[in-house]
Motif scaffolding. Structure first.
Motif, short mmCIF file in Angstrom:
data_model
loop_
_atom_site.label_atom_id
_atom_site.label_comp_id
_atom_site.label_asym_id
_atom_site.label_seq_id
_atom_site.Cartn_x
_atom_site.Cartn_y
_atom_site.Cartn_z
N THR A 97 -9.56 -11.28 -33.01
CA THR A 97 -8.90 -10.11 -33.83
C THR A 97 -7.32 -10.28 -34.34
O THR A 97 -7.61 -9.12 -35.96
CB THR A 97 -7.56 -9.44 -32.73
OG1 THR A 97 -7.34 -10.03 -31.60
CG2 THR A 97 -9.08 -9.02 -31.87
N GLU A 98 -6.91 -11.29 -34.44
CA GLU A 98 -6.86 -12.04 -35.60
C GLU A 98 -6.78 -11.91 -37.47
O GLU A 98 -6.47 -11.61 -38.12
CB GLU A 98 -5.36 -13.20 -35.63
CG GLU A 98 -4.63 -12.83 -34.02
CD GLU A 98 -5.43 -12.39 -32.65
OE1 GLU A 98 -6.19 -12.94 -32.61
OE2 GLU A 98 -4.29 -12.46 -31.80
N GLY A 101 -7.73 -8.89 -38.53
CA GLY A 101 -6.55 -8.06 -39.51
C GLY A 101 -6.10 -8.89 -39.82
O GLY A 101 -5.59 -8.22 -42.15
N VAL A 104 -8.57 -7.70 -43.10
CA VAL A 104 -7.33 -6.42 -43.60
C VAL A 104 -6.54 -6.59 -44.89
O VAL A 104 -6.35 -6.07 -45.85
CB VAL A 104 -6.96 -5.50 -42.75
CG1 VAL A 104 -6.43 -4.44 -42.84
CG2 VAL A 104 -8.47 -5.34 -41.84
N VAL A 105 -5.12 -7.57 -44.60
CA VAL A 105 -4.43 -7.26 -45.06
C VAL A 105 -4.94 -8.02 -46.36
O VAL A 105 -4.15 -7.93 -47.44
CB VAL A 105 -3.52 -8.67 -44.64
CG1 VAL A 105 -2.39 -9.25 -45.92
CG2 VAL A 105 -3.05 -8.12 -44.06
N THR A 189 0.85 -12.03 -35.23
CA THR A 189 -0.68 -12.20 -35.48
C THR A 189 -1.49 -11.22 -34.41
O THR A 189 -2.27 -10.87 -34.83
CB THR A 189 -0.86 -13.15 -34.02
OG1 THR A 189 -0.25 -14.64 -33.28
CG2 THR A 189 -0.53 -14.56 -35.72
N THR A 190 -0.22 -10.48 -33.52
CA THR A 190 -0.08 -9.94 -32.56
C THR A 190 -0.48 -8.17 -32.77
O THR A 190 -1.09 -7.42 -33.36
CB THR A 190 0.40 -10.10 -31.01
OG1 THR A 190 1.12 -11.25 -30.32
CG2 THR A 190 0.40 -8.12 -30.26
N LEU A 192 -1.73 -8.07 -36.17
CA LEU A 192 -2.41 -8.18 -36.64
C LEU A 192 -3.83 -7.92 -36.10
O LEU A 192 -4.74 -7.18 -37.02
CB LEU A 192 -2.28 -9.41 -37.56
CG LEU A 192 -2.05 -10.37 -39.52
CD1 LEU A 192 -2.09 -11.52 -39.15
CD2 LEU A 192 -2.14 -9.30 -40.00
N GLY A 193 -4.11 -7.90 -35.15
CA GLY A 193 -4.70 -7.81 -34.07
C GLY A 193 -4.81 -6.28 -34.33
O GLY A 193 -6.00 -5.67 -34.46
N PHE A 195 -3.65 -3.87 -35.82
CA PHE A 195 -3.73 -3.36 -37.09
C PHE A 195 -5.45 -3.22 -37.25
O PHE A 195 -5.74 -2.51 -38.34
CB PHE A 195 -2.85 -4.28 -38.45
CG PHE A 195 -2.85 -2.93 -39.44
CD1 PHE A 195 -2.69 -1.83 -39.97
CD2 PHE A 195 -3.53 -3.97 -40.76
CE1 PHE A 195 -2.98 -1.31 -41.18
CE2 PHE A 195 -3.87 -3.29 -42.05
CZ PHE A 195 -3.38 -2.12 -42.41
N GLY A 196 -5.76 -4.95 -37.68
CA GLY A 196 -7.36 -4.99 -37.50
C GLY A 196 -8.36 -3.90 -36.78
O GLY A 196 -8.52 -2.51 -37.06
#
Length: 259
Positions: A97-98, A101, A104-105, A189-190, A192-193, A195-196
Motif C-alpha cells: 500500500t505504501e 501511495g 501516486v505521489v 508511509t501510513t 501514503l497507503g 492515500f493510495g
C-alpha cells in the motif's frame, strides 16, 4: 536506474503520447495506458511483479480521466511512467500500500510536468502553421511533410523526452543518497497507503457512476463483490457467472416480449 533505463523509459513516454510517431492507437491508447506503461517500466527495470502491483491501481485511478474540449488536465503517459519508475526506485523496503501511495505521489509530479510540457508544445507548434501556409501558397506540396511531420515530431519528442530524462535522472540521483525507506517517518508511509487506497476507490467510483444507471445494477455489482470476497471465487469465475446470468435474463425477457 542506469542511463540506458532512463533513456528507454523517456522514449516510451514520448511514444505513449498523443500524436507520437507510432500513432494514437498504438501510442496514446496503448502505450499510454497505466497498465501497459507499468509493464513496460517493469520489463526495463527488471521488476515486473511490483510494477504491475502499482500499475493496476493507477489504471483504476485514471480510468475516469477525460479531456473535455481538448483541455489536458493531466498527462496520463507522463504520470504513469514516472509514477511507476518512482515507486520501483524508492519503494524498496516499503509495503504494497505504501508503494502504491508512493507511485501516486510521483505520478502527480509526472502529470504536472507533462501538463506544463503540453502547453509549451502547443505554443512551439504555432509557427509551423506559417511554414505550412508558405509551402501551400507556393504549391510546394512535396515539402508539406517538413512542418506536419518532421518539425512537429521533433517538437513533440523534445517536449517529452528531454524533461523525462531530467526528472528520471534527478530521481536516480536522489535515491542514491540514502535508503529512502528509512528516511520516511511511519506516519508518512501510513498516509501514503491510505492515500493510495483512496485514489483507487475514487477511480472505481467514477467508473461505477457511469456504469450503474439503475438501482438494481448496484445489486448486481454487490453480488459480484460478495462472490469474490466471501466465497473466494476468482474474477474469471465471477465473469462466467455474470455471462450465464445475462444470457438467462435476456432469454427470459425476450421470451416474455414474444409471448
Amino acid at each position: 536506474m542506469t542511463m540506458i533505463q532512463i533513456i528507454l523509459i523517456a522514449l516510451f513516454i514520448y511514444l505513449g503520447s498523443i500524436g507520437s510517431i507510432v500513432g494514437n492507437t498504438f501510442g496514446w491508447y496503448t502505450l499510454g495506458r497505466p497498465i501497459v506503461a507499468s509493464l513496460v517500466v517493469g520489463v526495463i527495470m527488471g521488476d515486473i511483479p511490483t510494477a504491475l502491483v502499482v500499475g493496476v491501481p493507477l489504471q483504476i485511478m485514471y480510468m475516469g480521466n477525460v479531456t473535455p474540449g481538448g483541455a489536458v488536465a493531466w498527462d496520463l503517459s507522463y504520470a504513469t511512467y514516472i509514477g511507476t519508475a518512482g515507486a520501483l526506485v524508492f519503494g524498496a523496503g516499503l509495503g504494497t500500500t505504501e508503494v502504491i501511495g508512493l507511485a501516486v505521489v510521483f505520478a502527480g509530479i509526472g502529470g504536472l510536468v507533462g501538463q506544463l510540457m503540453w502547453n509549451i508544445s502547443y505554443a512551439a507548434n504555432l509557427p509551423l502553421n506559417r511554414i505550412a501556409q508558405k509551402y501551400a501558397n507556393e504549391g510546394a506540396t512535396n515539402k508539406m511533410y517538413i512542418p506536419n511531420v518532421l518539425l512537429g515530431q521533433l517538437i513533440g519528442f523534445a517536449c517529452r523526452f528531454i524533461p523525462a530524462v531530467l526528472v528520471l535522472t534527478s530521481m536516480t540521483a536522489a535515491s542514491g543518497q540514502a535508503d529512502f525507506a528509512t528516511l520516511i517517518p511511519g506516519w508518512v508511509t501510513t498516509l501514503l497507503g491510505i492515500f493510495g487506497g483512496m485514489m483507487a476507490s475514487l477511480g472505481m467510483g467514477i467508473i461505477l457512476s457511469f456504469l450503474l444507471k439503475k438501482q438494481y445494477h448496484f445489486v448486481i455489482f454487490l453480488a459480484g463483490f460478495i462472490l469474490i470476497t466471501y466465497f473466494n471465487l476468482s474474477t474469471m469465475a465471477v465473469a462466467v457467472v455474470g455471462i450465464i446470468t445475462a444470457v438467462l435474463y435476456y432469454t427470459i425477457i425476450t421470451g416474455k416480449e414474444h409471448a
